[in-house]
Design a protein around this motif. Structure first.
Motif, PDB file in Angstrom:
ATOM      1  N   LYS A 194      11.284  -7.997  -7.603  1.00 47.04           N
ATOM      2  CA  LYS A 194      10.819  -7.042  -8.606  1.00 47.04           C
ATOM      3  C   LYS A 194      11.594  -5.735  -8.561  1.00 47.04           C
ATOM      4  O   LYS A 194      11.949  -5.172  -9.606  1.00 47.04           O
ATOM      5  CB  LYS A 194       9.328  -6.759  -8.396  1.00 47.04           C
ATOM      6  N   ASN A 195      11.897  -5.237  -7.341  1.00 46.41           N
ATOM      7  CA  ASN A 195      12.473  -3.895  -7.188  1.00 46.41           C
ATOM      8  C   ASN A 195      13.938  -3.880  -6.771  1.00 46.41           C
ATOM      9  O   ASN A 195      14.569  -2.827  -6.771  1.00 46.41           O
ATOM     10  CB  ASN A 195      11.646  -3.105  -6.159  1.00 46.41           C
ATOM     11  N   LYS A 196      14.468  -5.051  -6.381  1.00 46.54           N
ATOM     12  CA  LYS A 196      15.849  -5.152  -5.908  1.00 46.54           C
ATOM     13  C   LYS A 196      16.113  -4.219  -4.720  1.00 46.54           C
ATOM     14  O   LYS A 196      17.193  -3.667  -4.555  1.00 46.54           O
ATOM     15  CB  LYS A 196      16.847  -4.845  -7.040  1.00 46.54           C
ATOM     16  N   SER A 197      15.091  -4.060  -3.895  1.00 50.34           N
ATOM     17  CA  SER A 197      15.209  -3.237  -2.688  1.00 50.34           C
ATOM     18  C   SER A 197      14.273  -3.788  -1.630  1.00 50.34           C
ATOM     19  O   SER A 197      13.350  -4.555  -1.921  1.00 50.34           O
ATOM     20  CB  SER A 197      14.876  -1.772  -2.983  1.00 50.34           C
ATOM     21  N   SER A 198      14.490  -3.382  -0.386  1.00 52.44           N
ATOM     22  CA  SER A 198      13.677  -3.828   0.740  1.00 52.44           C
ATOM     23  C   SER A 198      12.332  -3.113   0.747  1.00 52.44           C
ATOM     24  O   SER A 198      12.270  -1.886   0.680  1.00 52.44           O
ATOM     25  CB  SER A 198      14.429  -3.558   2.051  1.00 52.44           C
ATOM     26  N   LEU A 199      11.252  -3.877   0.849  1.00 52.10           N
ATOM     27  CA  LEU A 199       9.913  -3.293   0.920  1.00 52.10           C
ATOM     28  C   LEU A 199       9.808  -2.321   2.082  1.00 52.10           C
ATOM     29  O   LEU A 199       9.307  -1.199   1.932  1.00 52.10           O
ATOM     30  CB  LEU A 199       8.873  -4.411   1.039  1.00 52.10           C
ATOM     31  N   LEU A 200      10.274  -2.733   3.252  1.00 49.58           N
ATOM     32  CA  LEU A 200      10.132  -1.877   4.432  1.00 49.58           C
ATOM     33  C   LEU A 200      11.050  -0.667   4.386  1.00 49.58           C
ATOM     34  O   LEU A 200      10.724   0.388   4.937  1.00 49.58           O
ATOM     35  CB  LEU A 200      10.363  -2.684   5.715  1.00 49.58           C
ATOM     36  N   GLN A 201      12.205  -0.782   3.747  1.00 49.90           N
ATOM     37  CA  GLN A 201      13.065   0.397   3.622  1.00 49.90           C
ATOM     38  C   GLN A 201      12.423   1.429   2.699  1.00 49.90           C
ATOM     39  O   GLN A 201      12.419   2.622   3.008  1.00 49.90           O
ATOM     40  CB  GLN A 201      14.444   0.008   3.097  1.00 49.90           C
ATOM     41  N   ASP A 202      11.850   0.973   1.600  1.00 51.15           N
ATOM     42  CA  ASP A 202      11.157   1.893   0.689  1.00 51.15           C
ATOM     43  C   ASP A 202       9.940   2.503   1.371  1.00 51.15           C
ATOM     44  O   ASP A 202       9.669   3.706   1.248  1.00 51.15           O
ATOM     45  CB  ASP A 202      10.739   1.157  -0.587  1.00 51.15           C
ATOM     46  N   TYR A 203       9.191   1.667   2.095  1.00 53.49           N
ATOM     47  CA  TYR A 203       8.023   2.157   2.829  1.00 53.49           C
ATOM     48  C   TYR A 203       8.430   3.196   3.869  1.00 53.49           C
ATOM     49  O   TYR A 203       7.796   4.254   4.000  1.00 53.49           O
ATOM     50  CB  TYR A 203       7.316   0.980   3.499  1.00 53.49           C
ATOM     51  N   LEU A 204       9.505   2.912   4.606  1.00 50.05           N
ATOM     52  CA  LEU A 204       9.952   3.818   5.648  1.00 50.05           C
ATOM     53  C   LEU A 204      10.383   5.174   5.085  1.00 50.05           C
ATOM     54  O   LEU A 204      10.111   6.221   5.682  1.00 50.05           O
ATOM     55  CB  LEU A 204      11.101   3.186   6.434  1.00 50.05           C
ATOM     56  N   GLU A 205      11.039   5.164   3.937  1.00 50.67           N
ATOM     57  CA  GLU A 205      11.450   6.423   3.308  1.00 50.67           C
ATOM     58  C   GLU A 205      10.238   7.305   3.005  1.00 50.67           C
ATOM     59  O   GLU A 205      10.275   8.518   3.229  1.00 50.67           O
ATOM     60  CB  GLU A 205      12.229   6.128   2.021  1.00 50.67           C
ATOM     61  N   HIS A 206       9.160   6.695   2.530  1.00 53.30           N
ATOM     62  CA  HIS A 206       7.931   7.454   2.256  1.00 53.30           C
ATOM     63  C   HIS A 206       7.294   7.962   3.549  1.00 53.30           C
ATOM     64  O   HIS A 206       6.803   9.103   3.604  1.00 53.30           O
ATOM     65  CB  HIS A 206       6.939   6.588   1.478  1.00 53.30           C
ATOM     66  N   GLU A 207       7.285   7.109   4.586  1.00 48.80           N
ATOM     67  CA  GLU A 207       6.696   7.527   5.865  1.00 48.80           C
ATOM     68  C   GLU A 207       7.469   8.701   6.464  1.00 48.80           C
ATOM     69  O   GLU A 207       6.884   9.630   7.031  1.00 48.80           O
ATOM     70  CB  GLU A 207       6.664   6.350   6.847  1.00 48.80           C
ATOM     71  N   LEU A 224       6.402   3.837  14.295  1.00 47.01           N
ATOM     72  CA  LEU A 224       5.279   4.435  13.579  1.00 47.01           C
ATOM     73  C   LEU A 224       4.032   3.577  13.704  1.00 47.01           C
ATOM     74  O   LEU A 224       4.092   2.403  14.081  1.00 47.01           O
ATOM     75  CB  LEU A 224       5.637   4.646  12.101  1.00 47.01           C
ATOM     76  N   VAL A 225       2.889   4.195  13.413  1.00 50.72           N
ATOM     77  CA  VAL A 225       1.644   3.449  13.272  1.00 50.72           C
ATOM     78  C   VAL A 225       1.539   3.080  11.799  1.00 50.72           C
ATOM     79  O   VAL A 225       1.490   3.962  10.946  1.00 50.72           O
ATOM     80  CB  VAL A 225       0.426   4.287  13.696  1.00 50.72           C
ATOM     81  N   PRO A 226       1.546   1.785  11.451  1.00 51.84           N
ATOM     82  CA  PRO A 226       1.515   1.412  10.040  1.00 51.84           C
ATOM     83  C   PRO A 226       0.269   1.947   9.326  1.00 51.84           C
ATOM     84  O   PRO A 226      -0.806   2.053   9.931  1.00 51.84           O
ATOM     85  CB  PRO A 226       1.490  -0.118  10.071  1.00 51.84           C
ATOM     86  N   PHE A 227       0.419   2.264   8.083  1.00 51.77           N
ATOM     87  CA  PHE A 227      -0.690   2.725   7.247  1.00 51.77           C
ATOM     88  C   PHE A 227      -1.842   1.729   7.287  1.00 51.77           C
ATOM     89  O   PHE A 227      -3.016   2.086   7.214  1.00 51.77           O
ATOM     90  CB  PHE A 227      -0.187   2.901   5.805  1.00 51.77           C
ATOM     91  N   TRP A 228      -1.530   0.433   7.444  1.00 55.29           N
ATOM     92  CA  TRP A 228      -2.508  -0.648   7.413  1.00 55.29           C
ATOM     93  C   TRP A 228      -2.813  -1.198   8.806  1.00 55.29           C
ATOM     94  O   TRP A 228      -3.333  -2.314   8.933  1.00 55.29           O
ATOM     95  CB  TRP A 228      -1.967  -1.778   6.537  1.00 55.29           C
ATOM     96  N   ALA A 229      -2.511  -0.455   9.861  1.00 46.03           N
ATOM     97  CA  ALA A 229      -2.678  -0.958  11.233  1.00 46.03           C
ATOM     98  C   ALA A 229      -4.095  -1.452  11.499  1.00 46.03           C
ATOM     99  O   ALA A 229      -5.076  -0.849  11.046  1.00 46.03           O
ATOM    100  CB  ALA A 229      -2.314   0.142  12.227  1.00 46.03           C
ATOM    101  N   ILE A 230      -4.201  -2.529  12.247  1.00 47.75           N
ATOM    102  CA  ILE A 230      -5.497  -3.105  12.628  1.00 47.75           C
ATOM    103  C   ILE A 230      -5.907  -2.654  14.027  1.00 47.75           C
ATOM    104  O   ILE A 230      -7.004  -2.167  14.244  1.00 47.75           O
ATOM    105  CB  ILE A 230      -5.440  -4.645  12.577  1.00 47.75           C
ATOM    106  N   TRP A 231      -5.000  -2.818  14.990  1.00 49.42           N
ATOM    107  CA  TRP A 231      -5.321  -2.483  16.381  1.00 49.42           C
ATOM    108  C   TRP A 231      -5.277  -0.967  16.580  1.00 49.42           C
ATOM    109  O   TRP A 231      -4.526  -0.265  15.898  1.00 49.42           O
ATOM    110  CB  TRP A 231      -4.362  -3.196  17.330  1.00 49.42           C
ATOM    111  N   PRO A 232      -6.095  -0.432  17.516  1.00 53.58           N
ATOM    112  CA  PRO A 232      -6.242   1.026  17.662  1.00 53.58           C
ATOM    113  C   PRO A 232      -4.917   1.774  17.795  1.00 53.58           C
ATOM    114  O   PRO A 232      -4.724   2.812  17.161  1.00 53.58           O
ATOM    115  CB  PRO A 232      -7.094   1.166  18.931  1.00 53.58           C
ATOM    116  N   TYR A 233      -4.010   1.259  18.628  1.00 49.45           N
ATOM    117  CA  TYR A 233      -2.724   1.943  18.833  1.00 49.45           C
ATOM    118  C   TYR A 233      -1.557   1.017  18.463  1.00 49.45           C
ATOM    119  O   TYR A 233      -0.505   1.031  19.088  1.00 49.45           O
ATOM    120  CB  TYR A 233      -2.617   2.433  20.281  1.00 49.45           C
ATOM    121  N   GLU A 234      -1.754   0.250  17.427  1.00 52.17           N
ATOM    122  CA  GLU A 234      -0.716  -0.633  16.890  1.00 52.17           C
ATOM    123  C   GLU A 234       0.476   0.192  16.396  1.00 52.17           C
ATOM    124  O   GLU A 234       0.310   1.262  15.806  1.00 52.17           O
ATOM    125  CB  GLU A 234      -1.294  -1.437  15.736  1.00 52.17           C
ATOM    126  N   THR A 235       1.681  -0.298  16.649  1.00 54.11           N
ATOM    127  CA  THR A 235       2.881   0.365  16.137  1.00 54.11           C
ATOM    128  C   THR A 235       3.878  -0.672  15.623  1.00 54.11           C
ATOM    129  O   THR A 235       3.770  -1.865  15.919  1.00 54.11           O
ATOM    130  CB  THR A 235       3.590   1.222  17.210  1.00 54.11           C
TER     131      THR A 235
END
Length: 348
Positions: A194-207, A224-235
């Motif tokens: 859809k975007n012709k770009s990497s999801l994680l690269q775009d996400y990382l730029e915002h982070e 980083l701790v993902p925006f959607w992290a499940i575990w308390p100190y997930e990275t």
């Protein structure tokens, strides 16, 4: 009417890698804990254990002897979950009872001959050797015509089911794409198409612009701790440059990746001043001989500890029947990890 505050009020967050949601309940982090507490080992491990089946020179349970290795040592798992045997089978068409044989190879990767040395306490050049070994294994195993995915991972600590404290990880290479990887594959590909770009690269730029969940970074990687992290100190460790696998790393990136692993695991140990347990693993492009421009190299760390070295996060009840849930927000856990010292507590 109250104004919504993500640090105070329950809400759901979407994980674009898996397409799943997680319930965040930050107000619950204030509740008292009277549940199970894990035993914290106070034992000091020796540098060499004559009873350990992973120590250099020792005989394993199958009668084979380990080499007198000096750094990384790799061998086929004596008790593999997958077998390297081709099993002819009838075509199974029953929609309710589907199965198919699965072929694969399991290997054990000893990180060091020193029985009592974990990644956060290793020298950087020793961790770089682990990264190089992983790279070679990805090439070797992924080059076999029946291997379509190579999963590199480590379970650290008894609470994570690790049966031996000797510093080691595993590699499971198999003919199918595993379920969690397949979910990620589909979402990465959908975004890329859809975007012709990497999801994680775009996400990382915002982070990197927000700086709310960044724990640390170097020239080539961000932790980083993902925006959607499940575990308390997930990275997550995410490469700044868009590439799909270990074999695409430059020597400088391999060193930077090793440094990122050391830095986050030191912070983990410093959090509760204990050898911090976790399951970690690399997610990278499948080895199915197809081009995968959608894949962006990253590594997950899933640690179970919640409030102290003795209190862990359990996935039970609602989490097993409904969806994943967490109390402490990813922003708060990132702040806590970010402020921890970079020097291991045993050396301070």
């Amino acid at each position: 009417m109250k104004t919504f505050d993500s640090n105070e009020h329950p809400h759901r967050r979407y994980n674009p890698l898996t397409g799943e949601w997680i319930l965040v309940s930050p107000h619950r982090s204030k509740r008292p804990w009277q549940g199970q507490k894990e035993a914290v080992s106070g034992n000091t491990l020796p540098a060499y254990d004559p009873e350990c089946y992973l120590c250099a020179g020792n005989v394993r349970s199958n009668g084979e002897q380990n080499a007198d290795y000096k750094d990384v040592y790799i061998f086929d798992n004596d008790f593999p979950a997958l077998l390297n045997d081709e099993m002819p089978s009838e075509i199974n068409t029953d929609p309710l009872f589907r199965y198919r044989p699965e072929r694969g190879i399991n290997r054990v990767v000893c990180f060091s001959p020193e029985h009592n040395l974990t990644i956060p306490e290793m020298e950087l050049d020793a961790i770089e050797k682990i990264v190089s070994a992983w790279t070679q294994q990805y090439l070797d195993l992924g080059g076999k015509d029946f291997i379509n995915h190579v999963q590199i991972f480590e379970n650290k600590g008894a609470v994570m089911g690790c049966s031996n404290p000797h510093p080691h990880g595993q590699i499971w290479a198999q003919s199918s794409i595993p379920t969690q990887v397949e979910k990620t594959q589909k979402n990465l590909d959908r975004y890329y198409q859809k975007n012709k770009s990497s999801l994680l690269q775009d996400y990382l730029e915002h982070e990197l612009k927000r700086k709310e969940r960044i724990v640390l970074e170097n020239e080539h990687f961000v932790v980083l701790v993902p925006f959607w992290a499940i575990w308390p100190y997930e990275t997550m460790i995410i490469s700044k440059r868009h590439f799909g696998s270990l074999i695409s790393m430059s020597n400088e990136e391999k060193s930077a990746f090793a440094a990122a692993m050391k830095s986050i695991t030191v912070k983990y140990d410093n959090l509760f001043e204990t050898s911090f347990p976790y399951s970690s693993g690399i997610h990278q492009a499948p080895t199915d001989k197809a081009a995968h421009p959608e894949w962006h190299f990253h590594m997950h760390f899933y640690p179970p500890l919640l409030r102290s070295a003795s209190v862990k996060k359990f996935m039970v009840g609602y989490e097993m029947l409904g969806e994943a849930q967490r109390d402490i927000t990813p922003e708060k856990s990132a702040e806590i990890l970010r402020q921890l010292p970079d020097t291991h507590y045993k050396k301070r």
